[in-house]
Design an enzyme around this catalytic site. Structure first.
Site, short mmCIF file in Angstrom:
data_model
loop_
_atom_site.label_atom_id
_atom_site.label_comp_id
_atom_site.label_asym_id
_atom_site.label_seq_id
_atom_site.Cartn_x
_atom_site.Cartn_y
_atom_site.Cartn_z
N CYS A 112 -1.35 33.50 19.06
CA CYS A 112 -0.90 32.99 17.77
C CYS A 112 0.16 33.24 17.21
CB CYS A 112 -2.29 33.08 16.85
SG CYS A 112 -2.63 35.03 16.61
N HIS A 281 -5.07 37.26 12.60
CA HIS A 281 -4.54 36.09 13.22
C HIS A 281 -3.29 35.57 12.57
CE1 HIS A 281 -5.07 31.97 15.00
NE2 HIS A 281 -5.40 31.60 14.25
N ASN A 301 -3.50 25.82 12.03
CA ASN A 301 -4.06 26.58 12.89
C ASN A 301 -4.02 26.14 14.12
OD1 ASN A 301 -5.63 28.92 14.02
ND2 ASN A 301 -7.69 28.03 13.04
#
Length: 336
Positions: A112, A281, A301
């Site tokens: 990520c 994240h 995302n």
């Protein structure tokens, strides 16, 4: 002895199975909806998806321990933005930059940090070049070639990614299965099959890929000439985030993830009282606004478009929700 080992293994497996499913059950989702007042939870994953899968996606090491700076507090271009609008969406402001709203899929990999930074860099290059550059930067290259950035699929520091762009440059690269750019992403995406199961639910974290110094996607591209750079790498104070986005485009943002977040469906996310911390994240911040008097940040995302609100979410702004306003990074592209 072997029987004891087998029995013990079965017991441990059963314990893990019980532990890994509790926050995906209908009861837990209903509990969230009874408690949350600004957002709605829904079914994004099968109830038997293992905890390992979720933790594998939380690969941001944040910026608190990654370096001592620099912390950007001003910029000569900020003078053009005395007025900050109450609503801002980079997809609308720079509608010809097709990468801004693009939702990627990191697969069974804690990349990520690499996807968020390369995605933001892609957008900023498009904006800086007045859309002459309009493609994705390679998350594959960054994940598996930046050794000082972190540990590939086991996580990395976003600020170090921007520094990699500054000192070494980065090539282009599209999504998995495409031939777009020099080095497309090679981690298989996580999709839902015909029975409703996530294809990554029984998989293991992706093993390291060999770092390549040639183009294997679009082989007509010259690898050495396909490098793009930033002039700097910086952290942003909460007060500077909106000005920096308006001046240069989307930024990377890291935040603490709790188990209720995986069931986000719509609205402005605010952690529920009994949610359990699972990791950190990285995502892309592309705007802000207000929903029913609740200010929010607008985020992209990297869990594919089937998650949340078509792959996107909103999180409360102005209260440092889950540390979101402490952990923002960026860099200004070099253009010739």
């Amino acid at each position: 002895m072997s029987r004891v080992f087998i029995l013990l293994s079965v017991v441990l497996f059963s314990i893990c199975q019980t532990e890994q499913a509790h926050f995906l059950t209908d009861d837990y989702i209903n509990q969230i909806n009874n408690e949350a007042t600004t957002w709605k939870a829904g079914k994004n994953f099968a109830s038997d998806t293992p905890v390992e899968y979720f933790k594998s996606m939380l690969g941001s090491k944040g910026v608190r321990k990654s370096s001592k700076g620099p912390l950007k507090t001003d910029d000569s271009n900020y003078i053009n933005f005395h007025y900050i609008p109450p609503i801002f969406d980079a997809r609308i402001r720079w509608r010809h930059c097709q990468t801004i709203g693009h939702v990627r899929d990191q697969g069974m990999c804690g990349s990520c940090w690499a996807i968020a930074t390369t995605s933001a860099f892609s957008d900023r290059l498009c904006i800086a070049t007045d859309r002459k550059f309009n493609q994705l930067i390679s998350a594959e290259k960054l994940t598996f070639c930046c050794y000082f950035c972190g540990f590939g699929c086991f996580g990395g520091w976003p600020i170090m990614a921007w520094r990699y762009f500054k000192y070494f440059g980065i090539v282009t690269g599209g999504d998995y299965g495409s031939n777009e750019g020099c080095q497309p992403y090679r981690v298989q995406p996580c999709s839902v099959d015909e029975t409703g199961n996530n294809t990554c639910s029984a998989a293991h974290i992706e093993k390291p890929h060999r770092c390549r110094r040639k183009c294997y996607g679009n082989t007509t591209i010259d690898y050495h000439n396909d490098h793009f750079y930033t002039r700097d790498a910086y952290h942003l104070t909460a007060a500077m985030i909106r000005k920096d986005v308006m001046a240069y485009g989307p930024v990377e943002a890291s935040f603490d993830v709790y188990d209720d977040f995986f069931s986000y469906e719509s609205g402005v996310y605010v952690k529920t009282e009994n949610a359990t911390y699972l990791g950190r994240h990285s995502v892309k911040l592309i705007g802000w606004g207000v929903d029913w008097d609740v200010p929010y940040w607008l985020m992209v995302n990297s869990w594919n478009p089937n998650w949340g609100d078509k792959g996107m979410f909103k999180i409360r702004r102005g209260t440092n929700e889950c540390g979101i306003e402490d952990l923002v990074t960026g860099g200004v592209p070099v253009t010739y």
